[in-house]
Enzyme design. Structure first.
Site, short mmCIF file in Angstrom:
data_model
loop_
_atom_site.label_atom_id
_atom_site.label_comp_id
_atom_site.label_asym_id
_atom_site.label_seq_id
_atom_site.Cartn_x
_atom_site.Cartn_y
_atom_site.Cartn_z
N ASP A 41 28.05 -0.46 -48.25
CA ASP A 41 27.93 -0.03 -49.63
C ASP A 41 29.09 -0.62 -50.42
OD1 ASP A 41 27.23 2.50 -51.66
OD2 ASP A 41 29.38 2.06 -51.50
N ASP B 245 23.41 -2.26 -54.41
CA ASP B 245 24.75 -2.25 -53.81
C ASP B 245 24.78 -1.63 -52.41
OD1 ASP B 245 24.23 0.27 -54.65
OD2 ASP B 245 26.09 0.58 -55.75
N GLU B 246 23.64 -1.44 -51.78
CA GLU B 246 23.62 -0.89 -50.43
C GLU B 246 22.67 -1.71 -49.56
OE1 GLU B 246 23.64 3.87 -50.52
OE2 GLU B 246 22.28 2.95 -51.96
#
Lengths: 368, 411
Positions: free
Chosen positions: B11, B107-108
């Site tokens: 993340d 974003d992960e």
């Protein structure tokens, strides 16, 4: 003064009439059956504005009155313990007494004054068509299956009755397939007109036709189509929708023409359809000179089967909805069928041998 | 023996803000908030840097509130295209370690390192190497959770790795209960505010409380979802990265928050037309047609929620504006209450193959198809605004504004 009626006759008549009831309607007259007795007959009628049905039973006796009967009347009569039923209507308050054996009903009927009268249409001279009920039923069954049940395009919920001089053409389509059936007889002379009759009403009519032996008289006033079976009068309000011109859709030529055995093909398509999947239920037909391959390939598996045919013209390889093919194979009244193809994306036309009056056209599934 | 799985969830910290700082080192160490135009109503915080977060700034806050919490905050306008680039760049780094990388959001990303021990050694060490590499190459801090399944990895990352200086944490079936059960119930993956409230009313305050309930209780109360939550509480997750990677989309949709409240039906219909075109374009890009169209309108007044959300089956499956829009307009005209509208949306569902369809007698699909294909090609080569409907030039048109956005934010 009571009327004595056979339970069986009354029960059957009510079952016919109640098809025109509109049970969900907030208007009482539309969800009740109109009962009237005179010195010669008893009439039962119902209407939901789209459909009117009236049954006339011959009866000799004295006037008894009229009333609106609640929709439970059909079941009440059906479950009566006796073979004869005695019925009387109180003209003061429309209460109806029904007695059979040791059972007695007192029904609170309603004032029939608001009931929209079911009057027979008066056809113009020479504008009445007379048909044998079994024949008419057969014709309807060959046509009606192609109607759409989707509500998005109401014109395709109907069967088009196209009158033209000595001929009546029945046309039915759901935009993916099309049926045309012509009926003609010497002595007919109709004013040309097009009447779009709801398929829903015709399906109800079919159930009545199958029980009837009297000739069917067919006539229209441009707003309703009447089917007069003597003791049963059935009228359907016409759909006020524009129906597209179908003449440009029927091909004048074909690239392949075959003849095949109807029941062989039906069995084969039924087997293939077991693997065909929604939404298109596609099966593949590969048509050669003397054999046709019926194939299907889906997420469940694959199947292939070969049928003997007699063919002429080019080979053709196409996809088609198996349900559309099954419909015609079940409805066609012949053991041998002629099928014409027009390439892989052109219409497929089913015909009866030596019978120009009928055709079934279905469009294939496009595969790029 | 069954091989033990090693799933990582990586993340990126304050992703948008970190990308901005990576691009402009003068922002490092300062409170930064990525935010739409603070003067406009979509001026809400999309991401806040670590320094801004220390002041209490959070994603989702309006700009004015954020300025009150931290007067020296630096507002940066979003650059969505850049963020997508960085996200792909991160994927590329991860793909050096395993071919099984599944993006979970911008974003992960999940990484499956199972069976890579001989190649890379201990997965813990690999995780630390990945963190180092992302920092060195991109200047972005990434945090990694390690678990035996995606759920454990996600819990390890969200609940522990994010709070640790080394940005790494590991959970496995043996340690899951000891670490996770004392956490408040709202911390469990899959529990939203509503479900949290339900559970709290039942005196289920920690994840451990839920785990110790007989499994039949949540299963009876909430069906499959209840059972799933109970399994989550036990760290059990049967999903695999391959299977869940990219489920085929059930539908495609677009919605737009309008720059001001629209009250004129022509203006709303213009936006609906533009959205219909955009949705059809996406359906075609997937090689699909829709069978059902769905229209959504939200009223402008927050205190008196109004609007509608209705769907209708199309007469025939379709993926072109001229075929779909009449139904969209019909739905709008039938269900709109006449009050000003703040947001509208259009979507197509029941997707079917566009190249394999039932031909129709009275509709020449070949022609509309060829037209759509030509339009797609023009837009592909010359941009989304190379060809547009004249209505987009009228006062309601949003096409040109939307063409500058990704996911509703500036490119």
């Amino acid at each position: 003064m009571s009327i004595i009626l056979s339970k069986e006759i009354l029960s059957r008549s009510l079952e016919i009439v109640e098809k025109a009831l509109s049970r969900q309607s907030p208007l009482l007259p539309l969800k009740n059956i109109h009962f009237e007795s005179s010195s010669q007959s008893i009439t039962l009628s119902a209407t939901n504005m789209e459909l009117q049905i009236k049954v006339i039973l011959p009866y000799e006796g004295e006037y008894s009155g009229k009333a609106l009967l609640p929709p439970q009347i059909t079941e009440i009569v059906r479950l009566m313990p006796s073979t004869e039923i005695s019925l009387d209507v109180d003209p003061e308050n429309y209460q109806v007494n029904l007695t059979g054996g040791r059972t007695r009903y007192n029904l609170f009927g309603a004032d029939p004054a608001d009931f929209p009268a079911v009057e027979k249409l008066a056809p113009a001279e020479g504008e009445t068509m007379s048909l044998d009920p079994a024949e008419f039923s057969q014709i309807l069954k060959m046509v009606i299956f192609a109607a759409s049940t989707e509500e998005s395009r109401p014109a395709f919920n109907g069967v088009l009755f196209e009158f033209k001089e000595d001929r009546l053409s029945l046309i039915c389509s759901d935009t993916y397939r099309l049926v045309v059936k012509n009926v003609s007889a010497a002595g007919w002379n109709f004013t040309p007109r097009r009447c779009l009759v709801p398929a829903k009403a015709l399906r109800e009519l079919l159930r009545i036709l199958d029980q009837s032996e009297d000739k069917v008289l067919l006539y229209t006033d441009g707003k309703k189509m009447a089917f007069d079976l003597g003791s049963v009068y059935f009228a359907a309000a016409l759909l006020n929708e524009k129906y597209p011109d179908i003449s440009s859709v029927i091909p004048q030529r074909f690239s392949t023409r075959i003849s095949l055995n109807r029941s062989e093909m039906e069995k084969s398509v039924v087997r293939a359809a077991l693997l065909a999947e929604a939404p298109n239920y596609a099966i593949n037909l590969f048509v050669g000179r003397d054999a046709m391959k019926v194939r299907v390939s889906s997420q469940v598996g694959r199947m292939e089967e070969e049928l003997s045919i007699e063919g002429e013209g080019e080979e053709v390889d196409l996809y088609v909805n198996s349900r559309f093919i099954m419909d015609i194979l079940r409805a066609a009244p012949a053991e041998t069928l002629i099928v014409e193809f027009n390439g892989k994306n052109g219409p497929i036309v089913f015909r009866l041998p030596e019978d120009e009056s009928y055709l079934y056209l279905v469009l294939p599934i496009k595969m790029d | 023996m069954k091989q033990r799985k090693a799933i990582l969830l990586a993340d990126a910290e304050s992703f948008y803000a970190s990308v901005e700082a990576a691009q402009n080192p003068s922002l490092r160490g300062k409170p930064v908030a990525v935010c739409g135009d603070p003067a406009l109503r979509h001026g809400i915080v999309l991401a806040a840097s670590r320094e801004a977060k220390a002041y209490g700034v959070k994603a989702g806050q309006p700009a004015w509130e954020c300025r009150r919490l931290c007067p020296e905050i630096i507002f940066i306008r979003p650059h969505m295209e850049k963020y997508l680039e960085y996200s792909l760049e991160m994927t590329r780094i991860f793909e050096q370690f395993t071919d099984r990388v599944v993006p979970y959001s911008i974003d992960e990303q999940f990484l499956d390192l199972s069976g890579c021990e001989r190649l890379w050694g201990d997965p813990r060490e690999t995780a630390r190497r990945i963190i180092r590499q992302v920092w060195e190459k991109l200047g972005i801090r990434c945090r990694i959770g390690l678990g035996e399944n995606p759920l454990q990895a996600k819990m390890a990352c969200d609940r522990f790795a994010k709070k640790r200086a080394d940005a790494f944490f590991e959970l496995d079936s043996a340690s899951y209960a000891a670490h996770v059960w004392p956490l408040p119930i709202g911390d469990l993956f899959g529990i939203g505010t509503r479900m949290e409230l339900h559970l709290r009313r039942m005196a289920v305050r920690t994840i451990g409380h839920l785990a110790r309930l007989p499994r039949e209780i949540p299963a009876r109360l909430w069906g499959v979802n209840g059972l799933l939550l109970w399994l989550n509480a036990h760290g059990i997750d049967y999903s695999s990265l391959e299977a869940g990677a990219a489920p085929p989309p059930k539908g495609v949709g677009h919605c737009a928050t309008l720059p001001r409240d629209y009250a004129a039906p022509e203006e709303i219909e213009t936006v609906l037309l533009e959205l219909t075109e955009a949705v059809c374009f996406r359906a075609r890009a997937l090689g699909k047609m829709g069978t059902t169209v769905h229209v959504y309108c939200r009223g402008a007044d927050f205190n008196h929620p109004s609007g509608f959300s209705r769907q209708k089956k199309l007469p025939e499956p379709a993926a072109s504006g001229p075929e779909v829009y009449p139904t969209v307009r019909q739905l709008f005209r039938r269900h709109w209450d006449g009050r000003p509208v703040r947001a509208v949306g259009v979507s197509l569902s029941g997707l079917v193959n566009r190249r394999f369809y039932q031909l129709s007698l009275f509709n020449r699909r070949e022609i509309t198809d060829a037209l759509s294909d030509a339009m797609d090609e023009i837009r592909e080569r010359f941009g989304p605004t190379a060809l547009f409907r004249a209505a987009s030039l009228t006062s309601g048109g949003q096409l040109f504004t939307r063409a500058r956005l990704i996911g509703g934010h500036e490119r």
